[in-house]
Design an enzyme around this catalytic site. Sequence first.
Site, short mmCIF file in Angstrom:
data_model
loop_
_atom_site.label_atom_id
_atom_site.label_comp_id
_atom_site.label_asym_id
_atom_site.label_seq_id
_atom_site.Cartn_x
_atom_site.Cartn_y
_atom_site.Cartn_z
N ARG A 74 55.84 51.56 52.09
CA ARG A 74 57.08 52.02 52.18
C ARG A 74 57.83 51.86 51.55
NH1 ARG A 74 55.22 49.90 56.73
NH2 ARG A 74 56.58 48.79 58.00
N ALA A 108 52.27 32.88 63.57
CA ALA A 108 53.14 33.32 64.72
C ALA A 108 53.49 32.17 65.98
CB ALA A 108 52.76 34.28 65.36
N SER A 163 36.16 47.47 68.31
CA SER A 163 34.96 47.66 68.90
C SER A 163 34.38 48.65 70.34
CB SER A 163 34.28 46.36 69.05
OG SER A 163 34.46 45.34 68.24
N TRP A 204 60.98 37.15 61.93
CA TRP A 204 59.83 37.55 60.56
C TRP A 204 59.05 36.06 59.77
CZ3 TRP A 204 57.41 41.84 58.97
CH2 TRP A 204 58.35 43.05 59.43
N GLU A 231 42.32 58.40 28.25
CA GLU A 231 42.36 59.38 26.63
C GLU A 231 43.01 60.49 26.84
OE1 GLU A 231 38.35 56.60 27.89
OE2 GLU A 231 39.88 57.87 28.98
N CYS A 264 34.45 57.21 28.89
CA CYS A 264 33.40 57.65 30.24
C CYS A 264 32.11 58.84 29.37
CB CYS A 264 33.31 58.65 31.08
SG CYS A 264 34.49 59.96 31.29
N HIS A 270 41.68 61.32 32.68
CA HIS A 270 41.67 59.86 32.05
C HIS A 270 43.08 60.03 30.87
CE1 HIS A 270 36.96 60.08 34.18
NE2 HIS A 270 38.10 60.58 34.63
#
Length: 369
Positions: free
Chosen positions: A217, A172, A232, A180, A56, A82, A54
Site C-alpha cells: 500500500r 522488538a 497449525s 517503529w 516481444e 517462448c 509478452h
Amino acid sequence: MLDDRDTAFMREALALAEQGIGLTDPNPRVGAVITTADGRVIGRGHTQEAGGPHAEVMAMRDALANGESLAGATAYVTLEPCAHHGRTPPCCDALVKAGIKRVLSAMSDPNPLVAGQGVARMRQAGVEVIELDGGPLQQEAAELNVGFFARMQRGTPWVRMKAAVSLDGRTALPNGASQWITGEAARTDGHLWRKRAGAVLTGVGTVIDDNPRMDVRLVPTARQPLRVIVDSRLRTPPTARILDAPGQALIYSASEDAAARQALEARGAEVALLPNTAGKVDLGAMLADLGRRGINELHVEAGQLLNGSFVREGCVDEFLVYVAPMLLGSGLDLASFGPLAELKDAVQLEWRDVARVGPDLRLVARRKG
C-alpha cells in the site's frame, strides 16, 4: 561480444523488464527493444499480466503502431522468446513471421517447455540469434527473475526473509513492541520488496498480536500478492485484517477444526491442510504447494519462532534486513533456532548488497551456494 550500441539497447530492455514487477507473475519479467538495421529504436515493450501479450509482441505492436516495418529488424530481449503455446502463442514464431532478422537474448528460459527451443526454432528459420554468455547484463536479467528461475529449476519459490532490527539484532522489545524500529523510508522500501513477491507470508502469532494487513500500500502496484498464514491450529480470527480484500488469503494448517475452517472460508480465505509428523505445518510441503500455485518469490515477514523454523529447515534463500541505529538490549530475535554446538554449524551467508535507506541500513545476504 556486444558492441556499445548492443549493450545500450539491452540495458533499455532490462529497464523495461523492471516495469513487469508486480504485474507479470507467475510469468517472468521480460523487456524487449526492436531496432532498425542502422540502430534506430522503433519498438519497446514488456510482458503484461498473465494471459496478456509478452514483451516481444508488445514491442512489435509498438513498432507497427508507429508505422514502422519489422522486416530486417533486430530484437533485444531479456529472456529467450517462448516456444510453447500457453495462454499466448509462441513468441519465437511471431518474431520469425514478422521478418525479424537478428535477436539478442540475455538469458535462456529455464522453463522445460522452452529451454533452448525458442532459440533453435529461430535459427532454423534463418534468424541470427546471439545469446549472452555471462557478464553483468546476464546477471541483471537473472536477478530480475530469480524467483521464476527457482520455481522452474526446483519447483519451489525463492524465499526472502525480511526483518527490521536494532543494531544489536532485536526485532522488538520483550513485550513485543516494535513500531517503529526503522524509519518511514525503510518501510516504504520494504513495500517495494513486497511488490516483487507472488506471496507474502506470516505466522498466526503475528496475525493475533499485530493484526497486520500484509499488503502493498505504500507504493503503487497492479496486483496484491497472495497473503499466506502459517497457522497449525487454525487460530486466525475471522475478523483479522489480513483476510480483507483486495487480494486473496491462504492459510496453511495442521488442524481438522471444521468450525474454524468454515468461519475462515466464509471470510473468503482458502485453508490447506499440510501437517507434518509433529502436528505442525510441513514447511517443505508448503513451499512445494506454493510452487505449484505459480508463486515465484515468497516474502516472509514473521516472528522469531516461525523465522527460526524456516532457517532451521534450510528454507531461506535470502535475508532482507533493515538495521536501525539504535540499541534495544534484551528483546526478540530475528530468528530463534539452535543452540549451535560449534561455529562451523552456523548458517553461512554472503553479502549481496548494503545500502543506506533514510537513517537506516538495508542489508541483503544470501545463503552460500
